[in-house]
Enzyme design. Structure first.
Site, PDB file in Angstrom:
ATOM      1  N   LYS A  34      15.503  39.654  57.957  1.00  0.00           N
ATOM      2  CA  LYS A  34      14.610  38.903  57.055  1.00  0.00           C
ATOM      3  C   LYS A  34      13.195  39.508  57.064  1.00  0.00           C
ATOM      4  CE  LYS A  34      17.883  36.379  55.586  1.00  0.00           C
ATOM      5  NZ  LYS A  34      18.515  35.182  56.072  1.00  0.00           N
TER       6      LYS A  34
HETATM    7  C1  LIG Z   1      19.762  34.270  56.106  1.00  0.00           C
HETATM    8  C2  LIG Z   1      19.860  33.049  55.291  1.00  0.00           C
HETATM    9  C3  LIG Z   1      19.997  31.776  55.860  1.00  0.00           C
HETATM   10  C4  LIG Z   1      20.261  31.549  57.320  1.00  0.00           C
HETATM   11  O1  LIG Z   1      19.357  32.160  58.163  1.00  0.00           O
HETATM   12  P1  LIG Z   1      19.722  32.325  59.714  1.00  0.00           P
HETATM   13  O2  LIG Z   1      18.386  32.433  60.378  1.00  0.00           O
HETATM   14  O3  LIG Z   1      20.543  33.560  59.838  1.00  0.00           O
HETATM   15  O4  LIG Z   1      20.454  31.108  60.131  1.00  0.00           O
HETATM   16  C5  LIG Z   1      19.972  30.664  55.040  1.00  0.00           C
HETATM   17  N1  LIG Z   1      19.840  30.797  53.711  1.00  0.00           N
HETATM   18  C6  LIG Z   1      19.729  31.995  53.115  1.00  0.00           C
HETATM   19  C7  LIG Z   1      19.557  32.071  51.634  1.00  0.00           C
HETATM   20  C8  LIG Z   1      19.764  33.160  53.890  1.00  0.00           C
HETATM   21  O5  LIG Z   1      19.715  34.361  53.307  1.00  0.00           O
END
Ligand SMILES: *Cc1c(COP(=O)(O)O)cnc(C)c1O
Length: 305
Positions: free
Chosen positions: A190
């Site tokens: 992210k």
């Molecule tokens: C990555 C993601 C999540 C979940 O994030 P994590 O930290 O991996 O639990 C939720 N929603 C979207 C749209 C994502 O891309």
């Protein structure tokens, strides 16, 4: 292609520097590895950066979405409106609670949930719709002004899936801070990372209080608070509900703290790269470049073939 060869283009390589290394070493040498002052400090940094009242450091954004819905009392048989164009986490957390997703289609223009269709669903749907979960997909801001209007008309709370949206500016304010709660991801790929991690932000006392308890076994006082307690009487705690194990360890928070300091630098760089891509992809008519928006966080660059 073999991912160990040079030709392989990684999906997203984290940008990690000396700052991250130094903070992690500090935590390792401190003797306190689980949730403590680094997690607290990361929460305070998010509160300041986003100008919200509460931030809860968690082990993932999935946990944050789950806690937000749980705190809103969403349960068996309820329905939550969300986008069909998202990552599975947005949906699975409703299923954890026995609730069902109610998919509302996306706009051609943004790939985000269509506010007009949310209004239609809330007006015409007989099923009990208890929450709206807009997803700022790829970092493109949802039309939060329209979504908030609809939500207020029908008195349905909003939980923003802001996993892609640090930082993303919507027409109603920073993504994640417009709804009743917002959730950011600090997963390895992210916009900023803590290895694994999430941040739940809210301006609601009630959501913050419930999620604080539920992120650590339903215990009414966290470990760091008990450790700092001055008298044995304050070491005591009660278990008020069967909670979850969703806290963020200080080891991860240390990485997150160093990353958050660079979030605006990262964002600027992403914007520059997106501008370059846009310029060049526009020269090819076999691909449709992604929709542009001034508030975009450019987590992903979605090309339509
Ligand atoms: C990555 C993601 C999540 C979940 O994030 P994590 O930290 O991996 O639990 C939720 N929603 C979207 C749209 C994502 O891309």
């Amino acid at each position: 292609m073999n991912p160990t060869t040079r030709e392989y283009i990684p999906f997203a390589r984290p940008v990690i520097g000396k700052e991250e290394e130094n903070l992690v070493l500090k935590v390792l040498r401190s003797g306190w590895l689980t949730t403590g002052k680094y997690a607290l400090s990361l929460e305070k940094s998010f509160i300041k950066y986003l100008n919200v009242s509460h931030a809860l450091a968690l082990n993932s954004a999935t946990s944050g979405l789950h806690l937000a819905l749980e705190a809103l009392g969403i349960g068996n048989g309820d329905h939550v409106v969300t986008s069909p164009y998202t990552f599975t986490a947005t949906i699975e957390i409703a299923r954890y609670l026995g609730a069902h997703p109610f998919f509302v289609d996306i706009e051609d223009s943004s790939f985000n949930i269509d506010p007009n269709l949310i209004e239609e669903a809330l007006k015409n749907e007989h099923r009990k719709i208890r929450c709206i979960i807009p997803v700022h997909l790829a970092g493109h801001p949802c039309d939060m002004t329209a979504i908030k209007d609809t939500a207020q008309n029908h008195q349905v709370p909003i939980v923003e899936d802001a996993a892609h949206a640090l930082p993303c500016t919507t027409n109603a304010g920073l993504a994640g801070t417009v709804g009743d709660a917002g959730v950011f991801s600090l997963y390895a790929t992210k916009n900023i990372t803590s290895g694994e991690g999430g941040m739940l932000v809210t301006s609601s006392e009630e959501i913050a209080a419930r999620a604080t308890t539920m992120r650590l076994h339903g215990i009414d006082r966290d470990v760091w608070g008990r450790y700092q307690a001055v008298s044995p009487a304050t070491w005591e705690y009660d278990i008020v509900a069967p909670g979850y194990k969703y806290n963020m360890p200080d080891l991860a928070a240390a990485v997150g703290l160093a990353q958050l300091k660079k979030v605006d630098v990262f964002h600027l760089r992403r914007t520059q790269i997106a501008e370059k891509y846009l310029k060049h992809f526009k020269e090819h008519d076999f691909l449709v470049p992604p929709p542009e928006s001034p508030g975009h966080s450019w987590h992903l660059f979605l090309l339509l073939e």
